[in-house]
Design a protein around this motif. Structure first.
Motif, PDB file in Angstrom:
ATOM      1  N   LEU A  35      49.416  56.148  31.369  1.00 12.73           N
ATOM      2  CA  LEU A  35      48.258  57.004  31.133  1.00 12.73           C
ATOM      3  C   LEU A  35      47.052  56.595  31.968  1.00 12.73           C
ATOM      4  O   LEU A  35      46.402  57.447  32.590  1.00 12.73           O
ATOM      5  N   LEU A  36      46.730  55.313  32.000  1.00 14.75           N
ATOM      6  CA  LEU A  36      45.539  54.835  32.717  1.00 14.75           C
ATOM      7  C   LEU A  36      45.904  53.960  33.908  1.00 14.75           C
ATOM      8  O   LEU A  36      45.119  53.099  34.322  1.00 14.75           O
ATOM      9  N   ARG A  37      47.073  54.204  34.471  1.00 14.57           N
ATOM     10  CA  ARG A  37      47.492  53.403  35.630  1.00 14.57           C
ATOM     11  C   ARG A  37      46.492  53.529  36.770  1.00 14.57           C
ATOM     12  O   ARG A  37      46.226  52.561  37.497  1.00 14.57           O
ATOM     13  N   ASP A  38      45.907  54.710  36.922  1.00 18.25           N
ATOM     14  CA  ASP A  38      44.946  54.911  38.005  1.00 18.25           C
ATOM     15  C   ASP A  38      43.677  54.091  37.815  1.00 18.25           C
ATOM     16  O   ASP A  38      42.903  53.888  38.749  1.00 18.25           O
ATOM     17  N   ARG A  39      43.451  53.607  36.611  1.00 19.41           N
ATOM     18  CA  ARG A  39      42.291  52.753  36.338  1.00 19.41           C
ATOM     19  C   ARG A  39      42.683  51.280  36.249  1.00 19.41           C
ATOM     20  O   ARG A  39      41.840  50.415  35.982  1.00 19.41           O
ATOM     21  N   GLY A  40      43.968  50.989  36.420  1.00 20.67           N
ATOM     22  CA  GLY A  40      44.438  49.614  36.314  1.00 20.67           C
ATOM     23  C   GLY A  40      44.459  49.100  34.893  1.00 20.67           C
ATOM     24  O   GLY A  40      44.390  47.889  34.663  1.00 20.67           O
ATOM     25  N   LEU A  41      44.589  50.002  33.906  1.00 23.32           N
ATOM     26  CA  LEU A  41      44.543  49.625  32.496  1.00 23.32           C
ATOM     27  C   LEU A  41      45.797  50.073  31.756  1.00 23.32           C
ATOM     28  O   LEU A  41      46.455  51.041  32.145  1.00 23.32           O
ATOM     29  N   THR A  42      46.106  49.362  30.673  1.00 23.24           N
ATOM     30  CA  THR A  42      47.123  49.806  29.731  1.00 23.24           C
ATOM     31  C   THR A  42      46.420  50.141  28.411  1.00 23.24           C
ATOM     32  O   THR A  42      45.271  49.750  28.190  1.00 23.24           O
ATOM     33  N   ILE A  43      47.113  50.860  27.532  1.00 22.36           N
ATOM     34  CA  ILE A  43      46.526  51.170  26.230  1.00 22.36           C
ATOM     35  C   ILE A  43      47.346  50.508  25.130  1.00 22.36           C
ATOM     36  O   ILE A  43      48.479  50.086  25.334  1.00 22.36           O
ATOM     37  N   GLY A  44      46.770  50.428  23.931  1.00 18.77           N
ATOM     38  CA  GLY A  44      47.392  49.714  22.834  1.00 18.77           C
ATOM     39  C   GLY A  44      48.473  50.508  22.127  1.00 18.77           C
ATOM     40  O   GLY A  44      48.446  51.744  22.096  1.00 18.77           O
ATOM     41  N   ARG A  45      49.403  49.780  21.521  1.00 23.64           N
ATOM     42  CA  ARG A  45      50.449  50.372  20.691  1.00 23.64           C
ATOM     43  C   ARG A  45      49.942  50.607  19.275  1.00 23.64           C
ATOM     44  O   ARG A  45      50.057  51.694  18.726  1.00 23.64           O
ATOM     45  N   LEU A  46      49.366  49.569  18.666  1.00 22.97           N
ATOM     46  CA  LEU A  46      48.826  49.719  17.317  1.00 22.97           C
ATOM     47  C   LEU A  46      47.606  50.632  17.297  1.00 22.97           C
ATOM     48  O   LEU A  46      47.377  51.355  16.325  1.00 22.97           O
ATOM     49  N   ASP A  47      46.832  50.600  18.364  1.00 21.33           N
ATOM     50  CA  ASP A  47      45.628  51.421  18.435  1.00 21.33           C
ATOM     51  C   ASP A  47      45.373  51.752  19.901  1.00 21.33           C
ATOM     52  O   ASP A  47      44.984  50.886  20.683  1.00 21.33           O
ATOM     53  N   ALA A  48      45.611  53.016  20.253  1.00 15.30           N
ATOM     54  CA  ALA A  48      45.527  53.425  21.651  1.00 15.30           C
ATOM     55  C   ALA A  48      44.102  53.453  22.178  1.00 15.30           C
ATOM     56  O   ALA A  48      43.889  53.664  23.382  1.00 15.30           O
ATOM     57  N   ARG A  49      43.113  53.219  21.330  1.00 20.74           N
ATOM     58  CA  ARG A  49      41.731  53.124  21.815  1.00 20.74           C
ATOM     59  C   ARG A  49      41.526  51.858  22.632  1.00 20.74           C
ATOM     60  O   ARG A  49      40.662  51.807  23.518  1.00 20.74           O
TER      61      ARG A  49
END
Length: 501
Positions: free
Chosen positions: A338-352
């Motif tokens: 989802l945020l690969r273009d920003r160099g970030l991953t998101i959370g499993r328990l909380d995607a925020r």
């Protein structure tokens, strides 16, 4: 399995009996001495706090309950932490709570949501950083409407199996439920609360445990424990719905609304609100999307293109990526993409929550930023509260997420095939046999561990009376109470549920 509290009087009686056993120890024909009794530790403290706007005097008690085998051997020591309004009022409801895992201690609900104290961690999905972590008064505790009993099942928190106890006797769906139900019955005995209104609930696997314990308490012919309500937080009842094994299309249907919610939160899709994008995703998931997946390789090109375009609009993923994934994106891949273009991953328990991996080329994240972003604060809080404030003495480490239960867990119930675990029918059975039993279900929009659409799907199946099921939603993730606004909302919602009995 025979279970009981081990009282000091029994210990004294055992000591008197040691002499004859010692004298006979040299005789090989005489059986070995009875196993040594365990004297349960009990610590109490009288306290005062303001909860739900009411000033409440209460007694905090952290105590061990010993469960024995038929031969009297202590097998498990279970720790409960109870908060009971003073003076005792048997007309007040009692709420029995536990967390999930399996293997998770009750620290999360106790120190994050409903206990009289809570740990202060950032509310806006930021890392909890380094200690000290403030321990604050918790006005959102439910002590104004119910007495609270937090249970750490075997292998969680400070609870443990004694040396030589076979893990298979306690680590499993049915075994765990039997032990927890026994602890509840003993607590009711010891506290004279058999005729009090009773609520049972948990978080995550704790909702699975709730269904199993409800069956254990209400499903027998003798010694039934009637329940007024089941409180499910971040629900997982039908496990097949979340497993993306080849051919199981429901796993992609169940997680699609979560993907839309996460994409909306991170600005990858546009919508009037998270509720609006989620509803669009629901309708698409149970309509064109599931239809397309069920057609498999017979899916016409034009229909595939239309589904792919709408899927891209809802998830924020590119059509090229969706085509390469054959329209079936696992949650693990979504966290990374989802945020690969920003160099970030998101959370499993909380995607925020977001995190940074070692590099940006992988297919799945290195870890879950929504877990490592909060775990240190909770661990520090429960140890400080139990040891320093309540005076619990032990050399054991508190198992916030214990590994032993999961290593040995038996995931079958003796009904149906083990690969398809669904405990929701037990809730339906309990509700049909108890006309006043109600269900409260709480879900966070950004929770991929126990997707909210999966809970909806589980709880509206045949056999579950819909007029006694409440569904509530929160603008956070698995542990929605880490967000201040949602902790207060969850407290208000459950408080109203208990008062409306």
């Amino acid at each position: 399995m025979k279970s009981s509290r081990i009282l000091a009087a029994i210990c004294a009686a055992s000591a008197v009996a040691l002499a004859p056993h010692a004298a006979l120890a040299q005789d090989d024909s005489v059986e070995a001495a009875a196993p040594a009794a365990i004297e349960p530790q009990v610590r109490t403290r009288d306290m005062v706090g303001t909860f739900g706007g009411q000033r409440v005097s209460y007694r905090a008690t952290i105590a061990e309950t010993v469960l024995e085998a038929d031969d009297g051997k202590p097998e498990a020591v279970i720790v409960t932490t109870s908060y009971v309004k003073q003076p005792r009022d048997t007309s007040r409801p009692v709420f029995f709570l536990f967390n999930g895992g399996p293997g998770s201690g009750s620290v999360w609900l106790q120190m994050g949501a409903f206990g009289p104290k809570r740990v202060a961690i950032p509310s806006d999905a930021r890392d909890d950083g380094a200690p000290p972590y403030p321990l604050l008064d918790n006005p959102d505790s439910l002590l104004d409407v119910a007495d609270l009993v937090f249970i750490d099942p075997p292998g969680t928190g400070f609870s443990y199996l004694t040396e030589g106890t076979d893990p298979k006797k306690y680590y499993g769906l049915e075994q765990d439920a039997e032990a927890v139900a026994k602890v509840i019955r003993l607590w009711l005995n010891d506290n004279g609360r058999w005729n009090s209104p009773k609520y049972l609930g948990g978080e995550s696997y704790g909702t699975t445990r709730t269904a199993m314990v409800a069956r254990e308490l209400e499903g027998g012919t003798f010694n039934d424990v009637g329940l007024n309500g089941l409180i499910l937080i971040s629900t997982i009842l039908d496990f097949a719905g979340r497993e993306p094994t080849p051919g199981n299309e429901m796993a992609y249907v169940v997680t699609l609304p979560n993907m839309a919610a996460a994409a909306y939160y991170h600005g990858k899709v546009q919508a009037p609100s998270v509720e609006a994008i989620v509803e669009e995703a629901r309708q698409f998931a149970i309509g064109p999307f599931i239809t397309a997946l069920l057609k498999g390789q017979d899916l016409p090109d034009a229909e595939r293109a239309a589904v792919r375009a709408e899927l891209a609009r809802l998830t924020g993923l590119s059509e090229r990526y969706l085509d390469q994934a054959d329209l079936r994106v696992t949650a693990q891949r979504f966290y990374k993409e989802l945020l690969r273009d920003r160099g970030l991953t998101i959370g499993r328990l909380d995607a925020r929550y977001t995190g940074r991996d070692f590099d940006n080329a992988g297919e799945t994240p290195d870890n879950d930023p929504s877990f490592y972003g909060i775990d240190a604060g909770y661990t520090a809080a429960i140890n400080s509260w139990a040891r320093d404030t309540l005076g619990f003495e032990t050399t054991r480490e508190y198992q916030s997420i214990g590994r032993e239960p999961g290593r040995h867990w038996q995931w079958t119930t003796g009904q149906g095939r083990g690969a398809y675990l669904n405990v929701a029918p037990y809730i339906g059975q309990a509700m049909r046999q108890n006309s006043q039993l109600r269900v409260f279900n709480a879900q966070g929009y950004y929770d991929f561990a126990t997707p909210f659409f999966g809970a909806e799907y589980s709880l509206n199946r045949t056999g579950i009376p819909q007029d006694r099921v409440e569904l509530h939603y929160y603008d956070a993730g698995h542990m929605m109470y880490v967000r201040d606004e949602d902790r207060a909302k969850l407290s208000r919602d459950i408080r109203a549920f208990i008062r409306n009995r």
